[in-house]
Design an enzyme around this catalytic site. Structure first.
Site, mmCIF file in Angstrom:
data_model
loop_
_atom_site.group_PDB
_atom_site.id
_atom_site.type_symbol
_atom_site.label_atom_id
_atom_site.label_comp_id
_atom_site.label_asym_id
_atom_site.label_seq_id
_atom_site.Cartn_x
_atom_site.Cartn_y
_atom_site.Cartn_z
ATOM 1 N N HIS A 1 -58.969 -26.619 -72.234
ATOM 2 C CA HIS A 1 -59.288 -27.073 -70.826
ATOM 3 C C HIS A 1 -60.198 -26.017 -70.194
ATOM 4 O O HIS A 1 -59.861 -24.880 -70.196
ATOM 5 C CB HIS A 1 -57.947 -27.106 -70.270
ATOM 6 C CG HIS A 1 -58.154 -27.422 -68.587
ATOM 7 N ND1 HIS A 1 -58.999 -28.275 -68.049
ATOM 8 C CD2 HIS A 1 -57.280 -26.938 -67.604
ATOM 9 C CE1 HIS A 1 -59.037 -28.206 -66.940
ATOM 10 N NE2 HIS A 1 -57.980 -27.598 -66.482
ATOM 11 N N ASN B 1 -70.522 -26.497 -76.157
ATOM 12 C CA ASN B 1 -71.011 -27.403 -77.365
ATOM 13 C C ASN B 1 -72.104 -26.646 -77.982
ATOM 14 O O ASN B 1 -72.286 -25.512 -77.427
ATOM 15 C CB ASN B 1 -71.551 -28.709 -76.570
ATOM 16 C CG ASN B 1 -70.765 -29.667 -76.305
ATOM 17 O OD1 ASN B 1 -69.665 -30.088 -77.056
ATOM 18 N ND2 ASN B 1 -71.132 -30.578 -75.410
ATOM 19 N N HIS C 1 -64.585 -35.997 -79.306
ATOM 20 C CA HIS C 1 -64.291 -34.634 -80.356
ATOM 21 C C HIS C 1 -63.067 -35.009 -81.211
ATOM 22 O O HIS C 1 -62.303 -33.890 -81.242
ATOM 23 C CB HIS C 1 -64.124 -33.612 -79.554
ATOM 24 C CG HIS C 1 -65.421 -33.139 -78.603
ATOM 25 N ND1 HIS C 1 -66.439 -32.363 -79.140
ATOM 26 C CD2 HIS C 1 -65.974 -33.546 -77.548
ATOM 27 C CE1 HIS C 1 -67.339 -32.163 -78.208
ATOM 28 N NE2 HIS C 1 -67.083 -32.850 -76.971
HETATM 29 FE FE1 HDD Z 1 -65.326 -32.555 -72.854
HETATM 30 C C1 HDD Z 1 -63.171 -32.733 -75.211
HETATM 31 C C2 HDD Z 1 -67.086 -30.213 -74.607
HETATM 32 C C3 HDD Z 1 -68.042 -32.829 -70.533
HETATM 33 C C4 HDD Z 1 -63.669 -34.977 -70.811
HETATM 34 N N1 HDD Z 1 -65.240 -31.520 -74.643
HETATM 35 C C5 HDD Z 1 -63.861 -32.095 -75.417
HETATM 36 C C6 HDD Z 1 -64.101 -31.079 -76.364
HETATM 37 C C7 HDD Z 1 -65.294 -30.189 -76.307
HETATM 38 C C8 HDD Z 1 -66.063 -30.763 -75.141
HETATM 39 C C9 HDD Z 1 -65.735 -29.029 -77.250
HETATM 40 C C10 HDD Z 1 -63.084 -30.971 -77.556
HETATM 41 C C11 HDD Z 1 -62.142 -29.840 -77.263
HETATM 42 C C12 HDD Z 1 -61.222 -29.367 -78.568
HETATM 43 O O1 HDD Z 1 -61.738 -28.973 -79.353
HETATM 44 O O2 HDD Z 1 -60.149 -29.964 -78.394
HETATM 45 N N2 HDD Z 1 -67.167 -31.725 -72.693
HETATM 46 C C13 HDD Z 1 -67.665 -30.799 -73.455
HETATM 47 C C14 HDD Z 1 -68.798 -30.363 -72.884
HETATM 48 C C15 HDD Z 1 -69.130 -30.924 -71.862
HETATM 49 C C16 HDD Z 1 -68.163 -32.078 -71.733
HETATM 50 C C17 HDD Z 1 -69.623 -29.105 -73.194
HETATM 51 C C18 HDD Z 1 -70.128 -30.907 -70.854
HETATM 52 C C19 HDD Z 1 -70.740 -29.626 -70.412
HETATM 53 N N3 HDD Z 1 -65.932 -33.621 -71.114
HETATM 54 C C20 HDD Z 1 -66.785 -33.509 -70.426
HETATM 55 C C21 HDD Z 1 -66.640 -34.553 -69.051
HETATM 56 C C22 HDD Z 1 -65.438 -34.920 -69.395
HETATM 57 C C23 HDD Z 1 -64.978 -34.609 -70.494
HETATM 58 C C24 HDD Z 1 -67.812 -34.558 -68.061
HETATM 59 C C25 HDD Z 1 -64.667 -35.669 -68.260
HETATM 60 C C26 HDD Z 1 -64.863 -35.749 -66.984
HETATM 61 N N4 HDD Z 1 -63.589 -33.803 -72.999
HETATM 62 C C27 HDD Z 1 -63.103 -34.796 -72.310
HETATM 63 C C28 HDD Z 1 -61.675 -35.067 -72.573
HETATM 64 C C29 HDD Z 1 -61.522 -34.497 -73.859
HETATM 65 C C30 HDD Z 1 -62.787 -33.512 -74.147
HETATM 66 C C31 HDD Z 1 -61.740 -36.541 -72.599
HETATM 67 C C32 HDD Z 1 -61.122 -35.401 -74.878
HETATM 68 C C33 HDD Z 1 -60.041 -34.501 -76.003
HETATM 69 C C34 HDD Z 1 -59.708 -33.468 -74.781
HETATM 70 O O3 HDD Z 1 -60.441 -33.263 -73.729
HETATM 71 O O4 HDD Z 1 -58.977 -32.527 -75.325
HETATM 72 O O5 HDD Z 1 -60.851 -34.908 -71.468
#
Ligand code: HDD
Length: 678
Positions: A339, A148, A75
């Site tokens: 978060h 999402n 993202h």
């Molecule tokens: Fe995630 C970012 C949505 C599963 C780990 N995720 C991130 C963002 C969105 C989502 C919208 C951007 C947030 C922003 O605008 O700053 N992610 C989802 C959805 C998931 C999902 C809807 C499943 C239902 N994500 C998911 C899993 C993991 C992560 C299973 C790790 C175990 N996601 C992350 C992250 C991010 C992230 C690595 C990258 C940047 C951030 O968090 O801030 O922690």
């Protein structure tokens, strides 16, 4: 707090205290020393060398050298804005959450929409899942709904997330392709992790090429809990519904648009908010009694499954209005830290193993990406008071007074005090857990194809053909024939028809597996049923010198009255003159504009149209036609596009009389796409 006071958007007021206005001010260093020369470094002699002593140059360069922070691992490309959430009806019977008690109360919020796969600079119209993150600044702390635009996910367990993302991102040996899943490693992952089957159907549908952030749905995806003041818990799923309806691009359009305007989605959001066309989404909830947890043929803890709306209806509870752009994209949007673990009293987690993994990953990533004290930054800080014994760390902003920084204590009468659940403290819902401690997938998580088939069954003919085209494109880019075969084999479990068509297109064998026996469909899953609105759609209006002034003016006013946004296109920028003294300011020339950035075309034409004008008008019309979008033309305009051979085809309307034409054209814009063109 009174409703009136809440109306003033407490978050924006809090944020405003941090704004700095440099306009008309004297220049100084970060230490406050006024700067007399910002263009010449301090040199020994006017031809140098530059002296280490130059503290002003050193400060400027060192700060510049540190301007970037790591981009989000997923993202990375995203765009944010402020808004508010207004509750329609009290949810007191379901939850203690403070912001869900009083109808009419407005809760300030910040939204960030994003693309998942690409780097920070990727073009925005690629086929991709869109992130839909909302931070509610409630009176009892921040609640983040980090969702999402698709209601399910690829995998069932958070521990697999790094694998999914490694497969989906550009391949590591050559860093190709950017922001696209059309490559070997992604499809290799899919074929070998078949829990992704249903998600694959969603990502190959038109949902992943939305026309606008303002025109897509959002989903919290996971099962959460709502807990009321009696301590009763129910399961819940969250849904966002765009008031403008769901619109999507066609694939060819989305691809070309990536070149014509790589910033298309952010520009669309930014321009519309500035123009007062605020983006609106209604919030809906699906609620399930705990007693009904096991009544379905899927596990409600499995994030690869949705709750069919026909079985568990969506109750609309309020509306989000996104109404204010940020002042500074880095300070606010880039540093915003979402978060899914940011919940408030009255909301709680389920045991969904994907959610459980996320609960660790997000705080961890914000600590690495933004820094220890990221929650103190203006964009992230709550609007309610914060008191605890956490101290220090890099770039600490708050200055805690006193010598007591521990609990329990007597020196400060044991303050800051903990707060019992009855008085507003957060208390985890005491759910029962049982079983062995083990690394295992629950048997109830093993059906991967029923809901994939449900989705396929729910699609209209046009939607199915788009899914087939998308799969043909994506798998066609896969170089390894065995991966293509494995994916087609996997799709055979969903639909024999689909797998057979793809096998032919991709030069692989038709799989010999039984397709899913699910016959049920869910009309709510089809975009064919969406109710469109013409509001804020852009109409390219091609106008030549000497155009019919009064009737064009009349039609343009009618279009604006319906909420459409006409964009005047001409050979060159400046002003174009019509009959009877009517003049129009040109917004786009043929070169700066593009038929790709308009939702429809109105060819007015004029007198003295040279070959250049004719050529561009024709090519604009053909491109618009090929993307199934409405075309209107005056008789003069119709003569211009006649050689394209599209007059008389569906959605191509020639004016006979201005009022009737305006009405028909607005209707066509509301329909948006004329799929029966071929
Ligand atoms: Fe995630 C970012 C949505 C599963 C780990 N995720 C991130 C963002 C969105 C989502 C919208 C951007 C947030 C922003 O605008 O700053 N992610 C989802 C959805 C998931 C999902 C809807 C499943 C239902 N994500 C998911 C899993 C993991 C992560 C299973 C790790 C175990 N996601 C992350 C992250 C991010 C992230 C690595 C990258 C940047 C951030 O968090 O801030 O922690």
């Amino acid at each position: 707090m009174s409703k009136e006071a809440m109306d003033e958007n407490k978050k924006i007021k809090q944020r405003n205290a941090f704004l700095r206005d440099n306009n008309g001010k004297e220049m100084s260093s970060n230490e406050g020393v006024k700067i007399s020369d910002d263009s010449n470094s301090l040199k020994a002699g006017d031809r140098g060398p530059t002296l280490l002593e130059d503290f002003l140059m050193r400060e400027k360069l060192s700060h510049f050298d540190r301007e970037r922070i790591p981009e989000r691992v997923v993202h990375a490309r995203g765009y944010g804005a402020y808004g508010e959430f207004e509750l329609y009806e009290s949810l007191e019977e379901l939850t203690m959450a403070h912001f869900l008690q009083d109808p009419g109360v407005k809760t300030p919020l910040f939204v960030r929409f994003s693309e998942v796969a690409g780097s920070k600079g990727v073009n925005e119209t690629n086929r991709d899942v869109r992130g839909f993150s909302v931070k509610f600044y409630t009176e009892e702390g921040n609640f983040d709904l980090v969702g999402n635009n698709i209601p399910i996910f690829f995998i069932q367990d958070g521990v697999k997330f790094p694998d999914l993302i490694h497969a989906l991102k550009p391949e590591p040996n050559n860093e190709i392709p950017q922001g696209s899943t059309a490559h070997d490693t992604f499809w290799d992952f899919i074929a070998n992790n078949q829990e992704s089957a249903a998600m694959v159907m969603w990502i190959m549908s038109d949902r992943t090429i939305p026309r606008s952030f303002r025109m897509m749905q959002g989903f919290g995806v996971h099962t959460f809990r709502l807990v009321n003041k009696e301590g009763k818990s129910r399961f819940v799923k969250f849904h966002w519904r765009p008031v403008l309806g769901m619109h999507s691009f066609v694939w060819d359009e989305a691809q070309k648009l990536g070149g014509a305007d790589p910033d298309f989605h952010r520009r669309d959001l930014w321009e519309n908010i500035n123009a007062g066309n605020f983006a609106e989404f209604e919030l809906g909830i699906q609620v399930l009694e705990e007693a009904d947890e096991f009544k379905f043929d899927f596990d409600i803890l499995d994030a690869t499954k949705l709750w069919p709306e026909e079985d568990i209806p969506v109750r609309i509870i309020g509306k989000m209005t996104i109404n204010q752009n940020v002042e500074n994209v880095f300070a606010e949007t880039e540093q915003s830290a979402f978060h899914p673990g940011n919940i408030v009293r009255g909301i709680d987690f389920s045991n969904d193993p994907l959610l459980q993994g996320r609960l660790f990953s997000y705080t961890d990533t914000q600590l690495a990406r933004v820094g220890t004290n990221y929650q103190e930054l203006p964009i992230n800080r709550p609007v309610c008071p914060v008191h605890n014994n956490q101290r220090d760390g890099a770039s600490r902003y708050t200055i805690d007074r006193g010598r007591v920084a521990y609990h329990d204590n007597s020196l400060a009468n044991n303050s800051p005090y903990t707060v019992p659940g009855t008085k507003g403290g957060f208390v985890t819902y005491p759910s029962t857990v049982q079983g062995l401690k083990e690394r295992k997938t629950a048997p109830s998580f093993l059906d991967h194809f029923s809901q994939a088939r449900l989705f396929w069954n729910s699609m209209t003919g046009v939607e199915r053909s788009h899914i087939i085209q998308a799969l043909t494109f994506e798998l066609g880019k896969v170089k390894d024939v065995s991966i293509r075969q494995q994916v087609v084999d996997m799709l055979g479990n969903i639909s024999t028809e689909l797998a057979t068509i793809l096998a032919r297109e991709l030069g692989v064998a038709v799989p010999n597996v039984a397709e899913s026996s699910v016959t049920k469909s869910s009309p709510a899953l089809s975009m064919g049923n969406t109710v469109f609105s013409p509001k804020t759609l852009r109409v390219g209006v091609i106008v030549g010198e000497g155009f019919d002034g009064p009737s064009t003016q009349y039609i343009l006013n009618e279009l604006k009255g319906a909420g459409l946004r006409p964009v005047i296109v001409h050979e060159r920028l400046g002003v174009v003159h019509g009959t009877e003294g009517v003049e129009l300011k040109v917004d786009d020339s043929f070169l700066t504009g593009s038929p790709l950035v308009y939702d429809g075309l109105f060819v007015v034409g004029g007198q003295n149209q040279d070959e250049y004008f004719q050529k561009y008008t024709r090519s604009y019309a053909i491109e618009t036609y090929n993307h199934f979008k409405p075309i209107g033309a005056t008789p003069t305009g119709a003569a211009l596009i006649q050689p394209a051979g599209i007059i008389g085809k569906p959605g191509v309307i020639v004016e006979q009389q201005p009022a009737a034409f305006a009405e028909q054209f607005i209707q066509a814009m509301t329909q948006q796409r004329f799929w029966n063109r071929m």
